[in-house]
Motif scaffolding. Structure first.
Motif, short mmCIF file in Angstrom:
data_model
loop_
_atom_site.label_atom_id
_atom_site.label_comp_id
_atom_site.label_asym_id
_atom_site.label_seq_id
_atom_site.Cartn_x
_atom_site.Cartn_y
_atom_site.Cartn_z
N LEU A 80 0.90 -1.21 0.08
CA LEU A 80 -0.23 -0.04 -0.04
C LEU A 80 0.95 1.36 -0.64
CD1 LEU A 80 -2.80 -1.49 2.37
CD2 LEU A 80 -3.17 -1.48 -0.15
N HIS A 81 2.54 1.33 0.42
CA HIS A 81 2.91 2.31 0.30
C HIS A 81 3.55 3.07 -1.04
CE1 HIS A 81 5.04 4.87 2.63
NE2 HIS A 81 6.42 4.70 2.76
N ALA A 82 4.90 3.46 -0.90
CA ALA A 82 5.40 4.29 -2.10
C ALA A 82 5.19 3.35 -3.37
CB ALA A 82 6.34 4.42 -1.86
N PRO A 83 5.93 1.55 -2.56
CA PRO A 83 6.43 0.78 -4.44
C PRO A 83 4.58 0.67 -5.50
CG PRO A 83 7.10 -0.37 -2.76
CD PRO A 83 6.39 1.27 -1.97
N VAL A 88 2.02 1.79 -9.88
CA VAL A 88 0.63 2.76 -11.00
C VAL A 88 0.60 3.76 -12.05
CG1 VAL A 88 -0.93 3.83 -10.12
CG2 VAL A 88 -1.03 1.97 -9.22
N SER A 89 1.99 4.54 -11.72
CA SER A 89 2.80 5.76 -12.23
C SER A 89 3.31 4.39 -13.03
CB SER A 89 3.77 6.41 -11.45
OG SER A 89 4.94 5.53 -11.42
N TYR A 90 3.91 4.19 -13.50
CA TYR A 90 4.95 3.12 -14.24
C TYR A 90 3.63 2.54 -14.95
CZ TYR A 90 9.12 3.13 -11.95
OH TYR A 90 10.08 3.89 -11.12
N ALA A 91 2.52 0.94 -14.82
CA ALA A 91 1.34 0.98 -15.57
C ALA A 91 1.14 1.74 -15.97
CB ALA A 91 1.03 0.27 -14.38
N ILE A 119 -5.85 -2.09 -7.79
CA ILE A 119 -5.39 -0.98 -7.41
C ILE A 119 -5.23 0.58 -9.12
CG2 ILE A 119 -3.76 -1.72 -5.80
CD1 ILE A 119 -1.16 -1.64 -8.15
N ALA A 120 -5.80 0.17 -10.34
CA ALA A 120 -5.49 0.81 -11.92
C ALA A 120 -6.11 -0.14 -12.18
CB ALA A 120 -4.24 1.14 -11.92
N ALA A 253 10.53 -3.27 -13.12
CA ALA A 253 9.28 -3.31 -11.47
C ALA A 253 10.90 -4.31 -11.34
CB ALA A 253 8.64 -4.57 -11.39
N GLY A 254 12.03 -4.34 -12.01
CA GLY A 254 13.67 -5.16 -12.09
C GLY A 254 13.51 -6.03 -11.74
#
Length: 261
Positions: A80-83, A88-91, A119-120, A253-254
């Motif tokens: 739920l935090h920054a990751p 979402v911003s990447y997606a 989440i998106a 995501a790496g």
């Protein structure tokens, strides 16, 4: 902060709880209260209340009556935090492009404290499409997203996720055939199943993988056949487009997954 300052601000109960969580995080199969005490070089009686509170708060679960193991609650809180916000911003641009090329809606789903959570969401570019509200909680057992989130996890993690899902939804545990289905999904690389919620819809779902190869999210298209849409991709091509989008997100995501064709 020097040692004297460190001692001045100690919180023994908090330290004890964190010691337990850190210990259990590195152990497969859980530990008994006596084993925890031995490894932390403390009396077993010191940990009774702390273990009870950690169980009641959902951070730890009891296995076979006398063994304690971590749940996935900490994982859910981290999601739920920054990751998740970064994901979402990447997606968003990838999902928008996927909607345009597939002419279908799509959504991104993560596991959080017993549920699969949207989440998106990206709507279809044309008139028809199936949309699911962001924040919706969906089942792990009878959705493509749920199957993918479980399939690309270890057996132990699957069991913990399912246990949390059963507790939070009052759903029954699944038969052995369900786990065979998850293995098939993992081998195939995606899920394709008729929706158990909406007639005429097929759930197409594929994992977004993290650096460790485990699913951090599921990217899903609720596929509907577009009869009057010119040049609308068929379901086979739509799966390829979906996998390509998930591969792009996995790399962001790496993950070192190879590029999809």
């Amino acid at each position: 902060m020097d040692d004297s300052e460190d001692e001045r601000y100690r919180a023994p109960a908090l330290d004890k709880g964190l010691d337990i969580l850190e210990l259990l995080a590195g152990v497969d199969g859980g530990l008994t209260q006596a084993e925890i005490a031995k490894k932390l070089d403390r009396s077993p009686n010191e940990f009774y209340r702390m273990l009870d509170r950690l169980v009641r708060r959902g951070y730890v679960t009891r296995l076979d009556g006398d063994r304690y193991s971590l749940t996935l609650k900490l994982f859910g809180l981290a999601q739920l935090h920054a990751p998740v916000r970064r994901l979402v911003s990447y997606a968003t641009p990838v999902m928008r492009e996927l909607a345009e090329t597939s002419q279908q809606a799509n959504q991104l789903v993560v596991f959080d404290r017993g549920s699969a959570v949207v989440i998106a969401q990206q709507e279809a570019p044309n008139y028809w499409g199936i949309s699911i509200r962001v924040g919706s909680h969906i089942s792990l057992f009878d959705t493509g997203s749920g199957h993918v989130l479980l399939a690309f996890r270890s057996q132990e993690e699957r069991q913990m996720m399912i246990s949390e899902h059963v507790r939070s939804t009052d759903k029954a545990a699944q038969p052995a055939e369900f786990f065979a289905r998850l293995d098939q999904v993992r081998d195939r690389g995606y899920e394709m199943m008729a929706s158990l919620q909406t007639a005429g819809v097929y759930n197409l779902s594929t994992p977004v993988l993290g650096p460790d190869g485990r699913a951090i999210a599921a990217l899903t298209i609720p596929y509907i056949t577009l009869v009057n849409a010119a040049n609308a991709p068929d379901i086979t091509l739509t799966i390829q487009l979906l996998q390509g989008a998930a591969t792009r997100l996995s790399r962001l995501a790496g993950s070192d997954v190879p590029q999809s064709s």
